[in-house]
Motif scaffolding. Structure first.
Motif, PDB file in Angstrom:
ATOM      1  N   ASN A 192       0.819  -1.213   0.000  1.00 23.15           N
ATOM      2  CA  ASN A 192       0.000   0.000   0.000  1.00 23.15           C
ATOM      3  C   ASN A 192       0.856   1.267   0.000  1.00 23.15           C
ATOM      4  O   ASN A 192       0.466   2.295  -0.561  1.00 23.15           O
ATOM      5  CB  ASN A 192      -0.936   0.009   1.218  1.00 23.15           C
ATOM      6  CG  ASN A 192      -2.131  -0.906   1.033  1.00 23.15           C
ATOM      7  OD1 ASN A 192      -2.490  -1.241  -0.098  1.00 23.15           O
ATOM      8  ND2 ASN A 192      -2.743  -1.328   2.119  1.00 23.15           N
ATOM      9  N   VAL A 193       2.031   1.200   0.635  1.00 24.47           N
ATOM     10  CA  VAL A 193       2.913   2.361   0.681  1.00 24.47           C
ATOM     11  C   VAL A 193       3.442   2.721  -0.705  1.00 24.47           C
ATOM     12  O   VAL A 193       3.578   3.889  -1.058  1.00 24.47           O
ATOM     13  CB  VAL A 193       4.087   2.103   1.656  1.00 24.47           C
ATOM     14  CG1 VAL A 193       5.100   3.246   1.592  1.00 24.47           C
ATOM     15  CG2 VAL A 193       3.567   1.943   3.078  1.00 24.47           C
ATOM     16  N   ILE A 194       3.748   1.690  -1.526  1.00 26.56           N
ATOM     17  CA  ILE A 194       4.338   1.926  -2.857  1.00 26.56           C
ATOM     18  C   ILE A 194       3.346   1.580  -3.964  1.00 26.56           C
ATOM     19  O   ILE A 194       3.724   1.220  -5.072  1.00 26.56           O
ATOM     20  CB  ILE A 194       5.639   1.107  -3.038  1.00 26.56           C
ATOM     21  CG1 ILE A 194       5.392  -0.372  -2.714  1.00 26.56           C
ATOM     22  CG2 ILE A 194       6.744   1.660  -2.176  1.00 26.56           C
ATOM     23  CD1 ILE A 194       6.614  -1.245  -2.940  1.00 26.56           C
ATOM     24  N   LYS A 195       2.075   1.742  -3.663  1.00 24.45           N
ATOM     25  CA  LYS A 195       1.010   1.326  -4.568  1.00 24.45           C
ATOM     26  C   LYS A 195       1.136   1.952  -5.965  1.00 24.45           C
ATOM     27  O   LYS A 195       0.913   1.281  -6.977  1.00 24.45           O
ATOM     28  CB  LYS A 195      -0.336   1.714  -3.953  1.00 24.45           C
ATOM     29  CG  LYS A 195      -1.492   0.819  -4.363  1.00 24.45           C
ATOM     30  CD  LYS A 195      -2.685   1.102  -3.465  1.00 24.45           C
ATOM     31  CE  LYS A 195      -3.777   0.091  -3.722  1.00 24.45           C
ATOM     32  NZ  LYS A 195      -4.931   0.305  -2.813  1.00 24.45           N
ATOM     33  N   LYS A 196       1.506   3.217  -6.020  1.00 27.44           N
ATOM     34  CA  LYS A 196       1.562   3.911  -7.302  1.00 27.44           C
ATOM     35  C   LYS A 196       2.695   3.414  -8.188  1.00 27.44           C
ATOM     36  O   LYS A 196       2.682   3.626  -9.399  1.00 27.44           O
ATOM     37  CB  LYS A 196       1.703   5.421  -7.076  1.00 27.44           C
ATOM     38  CG  LYS A 196       0.468   6.059  -6.440  1.00 27.44           C
ATOM     39  CD  LYS A 196       0.653   7.555  -6.266  1.00 27.44           C
ATOM     40  CE  LYS A 196      -0.593   8.184  -5.644  1.00 27.44           C
ATOM     41  NZ  LYS A 196      -0.424   9.651  -5.431  1.00 27.44           N
ATOM     42  N   LYS A 197       3.689   2.756  -7.611  1.00 32.21           N
ATOM     43  CA  LYS A 197       4.828   2.274  -8.378  1.00 32.21           C
ATOM     44  C   LYS A 197       4.714   0.795  -8.740  1.00 32.21           C
ATOM     45  O   LYS A 197       5.589   0.249  -9.408  1.00 32.21           O
ATOM     46  CB  LYS A 197       6.125   2.509  -7.602  1.00 32.21           C
ATOM     47  CG  LYS A 197       6.429   3.984  -7.371  1.00 32.21           C
ATOM     48  CD  LYS A 197       7.816   4.172  -6.800  1.00 32.21           C
ATOM     49  CE  LYS A 197       8.125   5.659  -6.655  1.00 32.21           C
ATOM     50  NZ  LYS A 197       9.506   5.893  -6.173  1.00 32.21           N
ATOM     51  N   VAL A 198       3.661   0.152  -8.275  1.00 25.31           N
ATOM     52  CA  VAL A 198       3.480  -1.282  -8.511  1.00 25.31           C
ATOM     53  C   VAL A 198       2.226  -1.496  -9.349  1.00 25.31           C
ATOM     54  O   VAL A 198       1.154  -1.027  -8.969  1.00 25.31           O
ATOM     55  CB  VAL A 198       3.345  -2.055  -7.177  1.00 25.31           C
ATOM     56  CG1 VAL A 198       3.142  -3.539  -7.431  1.00 25.31           C
ATOM     57  CG2 VAL A 198       4.574  -1.828  -6.312  1.00 25.31           C
ATOM     58  N   PRO A 199       2.324  -2.183 -10.501  1.00 27.30           N
ATOM     59  CA  PRO A 199       1.133  -2.401 -11.330  1.00 27.30           C
ATOM     60  C   PRO A 199       0.054  -3.168 -10.584  1.00 27.30           C
ATOM     61  O   PRO A 199       0.350  -3.983  -9.709  1.00 27.30           O
ATOM     62  CB  PRO A 199       1.674  -3.203 -12.518  1.00 27.30           C
ATOM     63  CG  PRO A 199       2.966  -3.768 -12.065  1.00 27.30           C
ATOM     64  CD  PRO A 199       3.525  -2.807 -11.072  1.00 27.30           C
ATOM     65  N   LEU A 200      -1.198  -2.909 -10.934  1.00 30.07           N
ATOM     66  CA  LEU A 200      -2.328  -3.534 -10.248  1.00 30.07           C
ATOM     67  C   LEU A 200      -2.223  -5.052 -10.267  1.00 30.07           C
ATOM     68  O   LEU A 200      -2.517  -5.714  -9.272  1.00 30.07           O
ATOM     69  CB  LEU A 200      -3.645  -3.088 -10.901  1.00 30.07           C
ATOM     70  CG  LEU A 200      -4.920  -3.713 -10.327  1.00 30.07           C
ATOM     71  CD1 LEU A 200      -5.078  -3.390  -8.857  1.00 30.07           C
ATOM     72  CD2 LEU A 200      -6.145  -3.246 -11.115  1.00 30.07           C
ATOM     73  N   SER A 201      -1.807  -5.607 -11.409  1.00 28.87           N
ATOM     74  CA  SER A 201      -1.708  -7.063 -11.514  1.00 28.87           C
ATOM     75  C   SER A 201      -0.748  -7.632 -10.475  1.00 28.87           C
ATOM     76  O   SER A 201      -0.962  -8.727  -9.940  1.00 28.87           O
ATOM     77  CB  SER A 201      -1.252  -7.465 -12.918  1.00 28.87           C
ATOM     78  OG  SER A 201      -0.030  -6.844 -13.254  1.00 28.87           O
ATOM     79  N   LEU A 202       0.325  -6.880 -10.144  1.00 27.61           N
ATOM     80  CA  LEU A 202       1.288  -7.344  -9.157  1.00 27.61           C
ATOM     81  C   LEU A 202       0.727  -7.211  -7.746  1.00 27.61           C
ATOM     82  O   LEU A 202       0.989  -8.053  -6.882  1.00 27.61           O
ATOM     83  CB  LEU A 202       2.586  -6.545  -9.283  1.00 27.61           C
ATOM     84  CG  LEU A 202       3.852  -7.200  -8.711  1.00 27.61           C
ATOM     85  CD1 LEU A 202       4.180  -8.483  -9.471  1.00 27.61           C
ATOM     86  CD2 LEU A 202       5.027  -6.241  -8.779  1.00 27.61           C
TER      87      LEU A 202
END
Length: 380
Positions: free
Chosen positions: A136-146
């Motif tokens: 959740n902290v790095i949500k914007k840098k991790v694709p939704l599928s991941l």
């Protein structure tokens, strides 16, 4: 005039807020566990509230709600999201199997022939609460599928750990409670089948299901996942019971349940863990190897094999190095690993040694996984 109410709302909605609160609670728990109030802290956690201790209410009760939320999110993605493709949906299963087998094998190879060999289940587990908080902290840098992949993987991993506990570490299953749990779950499924859309019609039986599962010898959090499976998804008149419940649970879970969970389960005493140089034993080496190395190797290897054999497919915009990063995060064993430790060993000194090592291994896994996922750019 500054709109403080709006600023507060934005602060609460921030993905980093829940993660920061979690870190604060972990540090607070470690400070209390290694200070003059440690005895008071532990006494408070073991205080009897009705039929269970405070710790039991948190780990078996509140965490069942957490598993309910994660189960709802997985179902949402499976029906109309990243997991709706069957080949994408199977990847977390293969990954979880590898993430359990390889750490257990490494641990056993290090400790075989010693009294510590019975703790092979310790590095198999992934602490889903902490993993989700970091994601959740790095949500914007991790694709939704991941994001969906790690949640599904962690659920399968924890369910696998619960099965291992039930078969190899349990004092025994209670058939009467298992039967009552099965009947309750069947009622929830029938309610879904007949089109009942009132949430209370599922949540009230869910409370009974939790009680029966808890007394059956299986970890009570399974009740949360089972109840999530029965909540209706279909949208009618702009209303979906499943999506409504997700919305209702998100803030309580992120800003209350997970932080309280951290406060109750981070009470690790450093002096006890380091006593007599125990930190360099085979037990510690097995836990470190299993969580820090075995998890990413097992998850990445089995995922790669599943994709190469065309049994699964890698998620959209996902790189293999990110899968390795997810594997590192899965090495955060923490509470489930500590739980298996308590079942594996009766000696308090060995328990403290294992708990201290689990803290070190989980911290290393968290830091490494965070750094990998935070630095890697997704495919465009």
């Amino acid at each position: 005039m500054i709109n403080y109410i709006q600023q507060f709302k934005e602060f609460v909605r921030s993905n980093a807020t829940g993660g920061n609160l979690l870190v604060v609670c972990i540090l607070a728990a470690l400070i209390m566990a290694n200070s003059g109030i440690s005895s008071t802290y532990n006494a408070a956690l073991q205080y009897q509230l009705g039929a269970f201790t405070v710790t039991s209410w948190i780990n078996d009760g509140l965490m069942a709600i957490f598993f309910l939320l994660v189960g709802l999110e997985i179902k949402d993605e499976a029906l109309n999201g990243e997991l709706s493709n069957i080949r994408a949906a199977t990847l977390p299963i293969f990954a979880a199997v590898g993430g359990m087998l390889i750490p257990a094998l490494l641990y056993y190879l290090v400790t075989r022939g010693t009294p510590d060999a019975g703790g092979w289940g310790i590095p198999m587990a992934t602490d889903i609460a902490f993993v989700v908080a970091i994601i959740n902290v790095i949500k914007k840098k991790v694709p939704l599928s991941l994001q969906v992949f790690i949640k599904a993987l962690a659920i399968v991993d924890d369910l696998g750990a619960i099965i291992v506990i039930a078969i190899f570490y349990s004092a025994g299953l209670h058939s009467t409670y298992l039967l009552l749990a099965g009947v309750t779950f069947t009622i929830q499924l029938l309610l879904n089948r007949f089109g009942v859309r009132h949430l209370w019609a599922y949540l009230v039986p869910g409370i009974f299901l939790w009680y029966f599962v808890h007394h059956s010898g299986i970890h009570a959090t399974v009740a949360g996942v089972l109840t999530a499976m029965t909540i209706p998804y279909k949208v009618k008149a702009n209303y979906s019971p499943l999506k409504k419940l997700i919305h209702l649970l998100e803030n309580p879970v992120n800003y209350f349940i997970i932080p309280v969970f951290a406060l109750a389960n981070s009470n690790i005493n450093f002096a006890e863990g380091l006593k007599n140089g125990n930190h360099i034993s085979g037990l510690s080496a097995g836990i470190l190897l299993g969580l820090v190395l075995g998890k990413p190797v097992g998850i990445t290897l089995f995922s790669w094999l599943a994709v190469k054999m065309r049994l699964s497919q890698l998620g959209h915009r996902v790189k293999w190095v990110q899968v390795w990063g997810i594997g590192q995060l899965a090495g955060i064993g923490f509470t489930m690993s500590i739980f298996i430790t308590l079942l594996s060993f009766g000696d308090a000194e060995i328990q403290n040694q294992a708990k201290f090592t689990i803290l070190i291994a989980s911290s290393l896994a968290a830091f490494t996984g965070y750094m990998i996922l935070n630095k890697i750019r997704t495919k465009t």
